[in-house]
Design a protein around this motif. Structure first.
Motif, PDB file in Angstrom:
ATOM      1  N   ASP A  24      -8.867 -52.937 -26.439  1.00  0.00           N
ATOM      2  CA  ASP A  24      -8.864 -53.373 -27.827  1.00  0.00           C
ATOM      3  C   ASP A  24      -9.934 -54.438 -27.991  1.00  0.00           C
ATOM      4  O   ASP A  24      -9.727 -55.611 -27.693  1.00  0.00           O
ATOM      5  N   VAL A  25     -11.114 -54.030 -28.457  1.00  0.00           N
ATOM      6  CA  VAL A  25     -12.229 -54.963 -28.593  1.00  0.00           C
ATOM      7  C   VAL A  25     -11.887 -56.077 -29.563  1.00  0.00           C
ATOM      8  O   VAL A  25     -12.173 -57.250 -29.332  1.00  0.00           O
ATOM      9  N   GLY A  26     -11.249 -55.694 -30.686  1.00  0.00           N
ATOM     10  CA  GLY A  26     -10.908 -56.711 -31.670  1.00  0.00           C
ATOM     11  C   GLY A  26     -10.011 -57.777 -31.102  1.00  0.00           C
ATOM     12  O   GLY A  26     -10.215 -58.966 -31.324  1.00  0.00           O
ATOM     13  N   ARG A  27      -8.988 -57.340 -30.341  1.00  0.00           N
ATOM     14  CA  ARG A  27      -8.076 -58.321 -29.764  1.00  0.00           C
ATOM     15  C   ARG A  27      -8.803 -59.195 -28.747  1.00  0.00           C
ATOM     16  O   ARG A  27      -8.556 -60.396 -28.649  1.00  0.00           O
ATOM     17  N   ALA A  28      -9.714 -58.609 -27.977  1.00  0.00           N
ATOM     18  CA  ALA A  28     -10.456 -59.394 -26.993  1.00  0.00           C
ATOM     19  C   ALA A  28     -11.292 -60.461 -27.675  1.00  0.00           C
ATOM     20  O   ALA A  28     -11.374 -61.599 -27.223  1.00  0.00           O
ATOM     21  N   VAL A  29     -11.939 -60.089 -28.794  1.00  0.00           N
ATOM     22  CA  VAL A  29     -12.728 -61.073 -29.536  1.00  0.00           C
ATOM     23  C   VAL A  29     -11.841 -62.185 -30.053  1.00  0.00           C
ATOM     24  O   VAL A  29     -12.143 -63.368 -29.930  1.00  0.00           O
ATOM     25  N   GLY A 330      -9.564 -49.135 -31.433  1.00  0.00           N
ATOM     26  CA  GLY A 330     -10.868 -48.669 -30.965  1.00  0.00           C
ATOM     27  C   GLY A 330     -11.313 -47.433 -31.713  1.00  0.00           C
ATOM     28  O   GLY A 330     -12.501 -47.142 -31.787  1.00  0.00           O
ATOM     29  N   ALA A 331     -10.370 -46.677 -32.267  1.00  0.00           N
ATOM     30  CA  ALA A 331     -10.627 -45.544 -33.159  1.00  0.00           C
ATOM     31  C   ALA A 331      -9.556 -45.624 -34.231  1.00  0.00           C
ATOM     32  O   ALA A 331      -8.520 -44.985 -34.141  1.00  0.00           O
ATOM     33  N   PRO A 332      -9.752 -46.458 -35.256  1.00  0.00           N
ATOM     34  CA  PRO A 332      -8.672 -46.869 -36.160  1.00  0.00           C
ATOM     35  C   PRO A 332      -7.930 -45.712 -36.814  1.00  0.00           C
ATOM     36  O   PRO A 332      -8.493 -44.663 -37.138  1.00  0.00           O
ATOM     37  N   LEU A 333      -6.643 -45.962 -37.044  1.00  0.00           N
ATOM     38  CA  LEU A 333      -5.723 -44.977 -37.582  1.00  0.00           C
ATOM     39  C   LEU A 333      -4.899 -45.639 -38.679  1.00  0.00           C
ATOM     40  O   LEU A 333      -4.505 -46.795 -38.550  1.00  0.00           O
ATOM     41  N   VAL A 334      -4.628 -44.911 -39.769  1.00  0.00           N
ATOM     42  CA  VAL A 334      -3.743 -45.377 -40.828  1.00  0.00           C
ATOM     43  C   VAL A 334      -2.517 -44.472 -40.833  1.00  0.00           C
ATOM     44  O   VAL A 334      -2.642 -43.248 -40.934  1.00  0.00           O
ATOM     45  N   VAL A 335      -1.324 -45.071 -40.705  1.00  0.00           N
ATOM     46  CA  VAL A 335      -0.076 -44.311 -40.615  1.00  0.00           C
ATOM     47  C   VAL A 335       0.811 -44.682 -41.802  1.00  0.00           C
ATOM     48  O   VAL A 335       1.129 -45.848 -42.006  1.00  0.00           O
ATOM     49  N   THR A 357     -17.594 -48.838 -30.554  1.00  0.00           N
ATOM     50  CA  THR A 357     -16.156 -49.025 -30.475  1.00  0.00           C
ATOM     51  C   THR A 357     -15.730 -49.751 -31.741  1.00  0.00           C
ATOM     52  O   THR A 357     -16.261 -50.809 -32.058  1.00  0.00           O
ATOM     53  N   TYR A 358     -14.766 -49.203 -32.449  1.00  0.00           N
ATOM     54  CA  TYR A 358     -14.407 -49.705 -33.764  1.00  0.00           C
ATOM     55  C   TYR A 358     -13.191 -50.621 -33.713  1.00  0.00           C
ATOM     56  O   TYR A 358     -12.277 -50.408 -32.925  1.00  0.00           O
ATOM     57  N   MET A 359     -13.202 -51.619 -34.581  1.00  0.00           N
ATOM     58  CA  MET A 359     -12.052 -52.480 -34.775  1.00  0.00           C
ATOM     59  C   MET A 359     -11.760 -52.521 -36.271  1.00  0.00           C
ATOM     60  O   MET A 359     -12.676 -52.564 -37.098  1.00  0.00           O
ATOM     61  N   ALA A 360     -10.485 -52.432 -36.632  1.00  0.00           N
ATOM     62  CA  ALA A 360     -10.065 -52.492 -38.031  1.00  0.00           C
ATOM     63  C   ALA A 360      -9.095 -53.644 -38.176  1.00  0.00           C
ATOM     64  O   ALA A 360      -8.105 -53.731 -37.449  1.00  0.00           O
ATOM     65  N   THR A 369      -8.777 -48.962 -48.718  1.00  0.00           N
ATOM     66  CA  THR A 369      -9.907 -49.773 -48.238  1.00  0.00           C
ATOM     67  C   THR A 369      -9.508 -50.459 -46.947  1.00  0.00           C
ATOM     68  O   THR A 369      -8.478 -51.133 -46.900  1.00  0.00           O
ATOM     69  N   VAL A 370     -10.315 -50.274 -45.924  1.00  0.00           N
ATOM     70  CA  VAL A 370     -10.073 -50.883 -44.613  1.00  0.00           C
ATOM     71  C   VAL A 370     -11.357 -51.577 -44.176  1.00  0.00           C
ATOM     72  O   VAL A 370     -12.459 -51.063 -44.397  1.00  0.00           O
ATOM     73  N   VAL A 371     -11.224 -52.759 -43.569  1.00  0.00           N
ATOM     74  CA  VAL A 371     -12.407 -53.505 -43.137  1.00  0.00           C
ATOM     75  C   VAL A 371     -12.322 -53.811 -41.650  1.00  0.00           C
ATOM     76  O   VAL A 371     -11.233 -53.888 -41.076  1.00  0.00           O
ATOM     77  N   GLY A 372     -13.478 -53.978 -41.041  1.00  0.00           N
ATOM     78  CA  GLY A 372     -13.514 -54.280 -39.609  1.00  0.00           C
ATOM     79  C   GLY A 372     -14.931 -54.416 -39.112  1.00  0.00           C
ATOM     80  O   GLY A 372     -15.783 -55.013 -39.781  1.00  0.00           O
ATOM     81  N   ALA A 373     -15.205 -53.823 -37.964  1.00  0.00           N
ATOM     82  CA  ALA A 373     -16.530 -53.924 -37.355  1.00  0.00           C
ATOM     83  C   ALA A 373     -16.667 -52.833 -36.307  1.00  0.00           C
ATOM     84  O   ALA A 373     -15.688 -52.209 -35.894  1.00  0.00           O
TER      85      ALA A 373
END
Length: 389
Positions: A24-29, A330-335, A357-360, A369-373
């Protein structure tokens, strides 16, 4: 959604245990930034966050338990929801870059307002030099240098956050103002702001003392303490409902200030609430010991019915007002609350090279609308997904 995605979702929803977390890149950041953001304030350590789900002195989910964690159930629809009775139009999503008005290799969109119009994030080198950026209808503006680490933005464009020294702030109508720190406390951590301008956070002091606090965006030097000493506030809904903790219990307070504990999943000793939108809230419970640490498991509450659900995902990074859950792994999902899901696409030029590698991090109330990097070539670049039926 591809056949591979469908098979992965089915496996997640039918599994009785949580899969091994992906990187989880986002969590690592966020974790790295939290470590860098420790400051000594009046003899205590105050921890501030850029985009994470944490609380100063909040529920200590260290998971020190001698018994095995209960099995994680499959994801089920909320008792308040019903399965659709008619075909639903497919949702199509596209990702696009957000502009970068200042330089920096770490550029991340962290939050979006309930309507999807305003987005806030940070751009810098990752060495405590980040500047807060607000995008409005795609146009970027840089907040004054006195504002660091944005936590939230509301539908009016008000931005709130906490500086590295434990000072809360609000940016409204082009002006930066600082929030009062309640007497007897030495730092605050701001988490959320609603459309009325109510700001929710937690004050911390010596000896791990803490208390939930509310401020007003137009009167930032005024405040109201919420609950009793030992409370913490991590979110606020549009009607003024506050969520957080009281001791080790997840808690909610009505707009009138009446408090009550939220349910904890069966077999778990405690839980924390991270954020809330509409009638929904998300948080975490301590799971099994994994590699010397504790695996944190995501949970979701329906604030109307009081129902709590343990979620079969590695983590949850946001909740929409309609109940859509954002899984940024890392490959965002909306549930959706009924278990249906959609995978967010990558940028075409990134997908073509097989990189990224995606972070949401944030989702609007309608889930569109979803934002991230995206992380590629040793840098983070901010982006937004816009969806439509």
């Amino acid at each position: 959604m591809t056949t591979l995605d469908e098979e992965r979702i089915a496996a997640l929803l039918q599994s009785a245990s949580v899969p091994e977390p992906r990187v989880d890149v986002g969590r690592a950041v966020r974790d790295g930034r939290r470590r860098r953001q420790r400051r000594r304030i009046g003899g205590i350590t105050a921890v501030t966050v850029v985009a994470g789900l944490a609380v100063v002195g909040a529920v200590q989910l260290d998971g020190t338990t001698s018994r095995p964690a209960p099995a994680v159930p499959v994801l089920a629809p909320s008792p308040a929801g019903t399965a659709p009775t008619a075909p639903v139009a497919p949702i199509n999503c596209e990702a696009s870059w957000l502009s970068r008005p200042v330089g920096g290799s770490v550029a991340v969109a962290n939050r979006v307002d309930p309507t999807g119009r305003y987005i806030v994030g940070d751009i810098g080198t990752g060495q405590e030099d980040g500047r807060v950026v607000r995008w409005a209808d795609g146009q970027a503006s840089v907040l004054p240098a006195g504002a660091r680490h944005a936590a939230a933005v509301n539908a009016g464009g008000d931005v709130v956050g906490t500086n590295g020294d434990g000072t809360g702030w609000v940016y409204r109508d082009g002006k930066l103002r600082f929030l009062a720190t309640p007497p007897g406390y030495q730092a605050v951590l701001v988490h959320a702001v609603n459309g009325r301008g109510d700001i929710a956070g937690t004050a911390s002091g010596a000896g791990d003392s803490r208390q939930a606090v509310l401020w007003s965006a137009d009167r930032p030097q005024e405040f109201r303490l919420v609950g009793q000493p030992g409370s913490a506030a991590t979110g606020i809904t549009e009607d003024g409902t506050v969520v957080g903790a009281m001791g080790e219990l997840p808690y909610r307070w009505t707009p009138q200030g009446t408090g009550a504990a939220l349910a904890v999943p069966d077999g778990y000793p405690r839980a924390s609430v991270d954020s809330a939108r509409g009638e929904w809230a998300i948080g975490m419970v301590p799971g099994a010991q994994r590699g010397g640490g504790v695996q944190m498991l995501p949970v979701r509450w329906n604030l109307t019915t009081g129902a709590v659900s343990l979620l079969p995902f590695p983590g949850a990074s946001g909740i929409a007002g309609n109940g859509d859950l954002l899984v940024g792994d890392g490959a965002p999902l909306v549930v959706a609350p009924d278990g249906t899901s959609r995978r967010l696409p990558g940028r075409p030029e990134v997908r073509a090279t097989g990189a990224g590698t995606y972070m949401a991090n944030g989702i609007s109330d309608d889930g569109l609308t979803v934002v991230g990097a995206v992380y590629e070539n040793q840098a983070y670049r901010p982006l937004v997904w816009r969806c439509h039926r």
